[in-house]
Design an enzyme around this catalytic site. Structure first.
Site, mmCIF file in Angstrom:
data_model
loop_
_atom_site.group_PDB
_atom_site.id
_atom_site.type_symbol
_atom_site.label_atom_id
_atom_site.label_comp_id
_atom_site.label_asym_id
_atom_site.label_seq_id
_atom_site.Cartn_x
_atom_site.Cartn_y
_atom_site.Cartn_z
ATOM 1 N N ARG A 215 -40.172 -31.483 24.917
ATOM 2 C CA ARG A 215 -41.527 -31.732 24.406
ATOM 3 C C ARG A 215 -41.546 -31.411 22.918
ATOM 4 O O ARG A 215 -40.909 -30.444 22.468
ATOM 5 C CB ARG A 215 -42.551 -30.845 25.115
ATOM 6 C CG ARG A 215 -42.885 -31.285 26.525
ATOM 7 C CD ARG A 215 -43.769 -32.553 26.550
ATOM 8 N NE ARG A 215 -44.117 -32.949 27.901
ATOM 9 C CZ ARG A 215 -43.442 -33.840 28.642
ATOM 10 N NH1 ARG A 215 -42.371 -34.434 28.146
ATOM 11 N NH2 ARG A 215 -43.840 -34.142 29.852
ATOM 12 N N HIS A 263 -41.215 -41.523 22.589
ATOM 13 C CA HIS A 263 -41.431 -40.926 23.917
ATOM 14 C C HIS A 263 -41.229 -41.968 25.025
ATOM 15 O O HIS A 263 -42.138 -42.260 25.820
ATOM 16 C CB HIS A 263 -42.836 -40.292 24.013
ATOM 17 C CG HIS A 263 -42.907 -39.217 25.051
ATOM 18 N ND1 HIS A 263 -43.674 -38.088 24.916
ATOM 19 C CD2 HIS A 263 -42.291 -39.102 26.261
ATOM 20 C CE1 HIS A 263 -43.548 -37.323 25.992
ATOM 21 N NE2 HIS A 263 -42.712 -37.927 26.826
#
Ligand code: NAP
Length: 300
Positions: A215, A263
């Site tokens: 993340r 992402h």
């Protein structure tokens, strides 16, 4: 009981079809509020009290760091899908190979029309350190190990797959000192937020490579830039950044030693997602343990 999905139309069309076959009531984006007992989404609406009969929020992905704490009486489950695990494993293996074979350097040369061969490194024996040896880390370790890389693993408990040299919380420094390529596959928690800063990156071997698929908030991009500029790191491939989306004028987009993807390492396959959601609804109806139940104390 009714299931409401907040998510893209392509996913909704598969979910609607499967729910119709299964005889479950399904809504996409809007529903009569009192009917909604199960809500599937990535991020829920701020005020969940608009659904007075809500029982379970189903996170359509594996990471729940973006989820708020649920109100009293509402459970949170996450979707553990083999599709995501395999896709992220593929991205991590691709990124590791791209950095190991200096693709950032060759892409920069290609933009200038330069044909110049460097030394070709072997994968056999090259050290790869994986931080986070859960579902995805273990899969990546298996594939990279099978290719001949010397895989080291780090997890809080020191638990990891058989055959991988594991380090636990206290072994972080030793682990980092050997990680010629460091792969981050950690969940975002208070303990991992901001983990990769200047001091952390300085513990890697000089010229190390960084693969970030955990993340964004785990890595300081300013620290990354300093480490690249000083030669402490030689290259990085990032699928997650803080913030997301990465602003168009951010230095990382145009840095010759960095590759950024938006992402896209993994995404839950629509059919697998609804099968999980239906298994949650059935377990809930039968009063059984919910598959993928998240500890609300977030002990992970
Ligand atoms: P998982 O099975 O829950 O495994 C988590 C691993 O991290 C475990 O080895 C755990 O060690 C370790 N860990 C170390 N410090 C931790 C801490 N403070 N809190 C919790 N765990 C800690 O997770 P996974 O399914 O492999 O997924 C890993 C992460 O990949 C996700 O959380 C997400 O951030 C990322 N991801 C990214 C994408 C993408 O598209 N880029 C897609 C999916 C997932 P112990 O077992 O010793 O606790």
């Amino acid at each position: 009981m009714a299931l409401l999905l907040l998510g893209p139309a392509v996913r909704a069309s598969v979910w609607s079809e499967v729910c119709a076959e299964a005889g479950e009531v399904f809504y996409h984006e809007t529903a009569p509020a009192e009917e909604v007992t199960h809500l599937a989404c990535w991020v829920p609406p701020e005020d969940l009290s608009v659904y007075p009969n809500l029982r379970v929020v189903i996170c359509v992905g594996a990471g729940v760091d973006q989820m708020p704490l649920m109100p009293e009486g509402v459970s949170l489950v996450r979707t553990h899908a083999a599709s995501v695990d395999e896709m992220v494993r593929d991205w991590v293996v691709m990124a590791t190979l791209m950095l190991h074979r200096d693709m950032p350097g060759y892409l920069a040369q290609a933009r200038e029309g330069v044909w110049q061969a460097g030394t070709i490194p072997r994968s056999r024996g090259a050290k790869v350190g994986i931080m986070g040896m859960g579902r995805i880390g273990s899969l990546a370790a298996e594939t990279l190990g099978g290719m001949g890389f010397d895989v080291l693993g780090w997890s809080r408990s020191g638990r990891g797959p058989e055959g991988v040299r594991m380090f636990d919380a206290g072994g972080m420094e030793r682990f980092l000192s050997e990680a010629e390529t460091l792969i981050c596959l950690l969940p975002l928690t208070p303990a991992t937020q901001g983990l990769m800063d200047d001091a952390f990156l300085a513990k890697l071997p000089k010229g190390a490579r960084l693969v970030q698929a955990g993340r964004g908030a785990q890595l300081s991009l300013d620290a990354l830039r300093r480490a690249l500029d000083s030669g402490q790191l030689s290259s990085a491939m990032l699928d997650v950044t803080e913030p997301e989306p990465l602003p168009a004028d951010h230095w990382a987009w145009s840095h010759n030693r960095v590759i950024v993807t938006p992402h896209v390492a993994g995404q839950t396959d629509a059919r697998e997602g609804i099968e999980h959601a239906l298994s949650v609804i059935r377990a809930d109806r039968a009063g059984q343990a919910l598959p993928g139940l998240v500890d609300q104390g977030r002990g992970y």
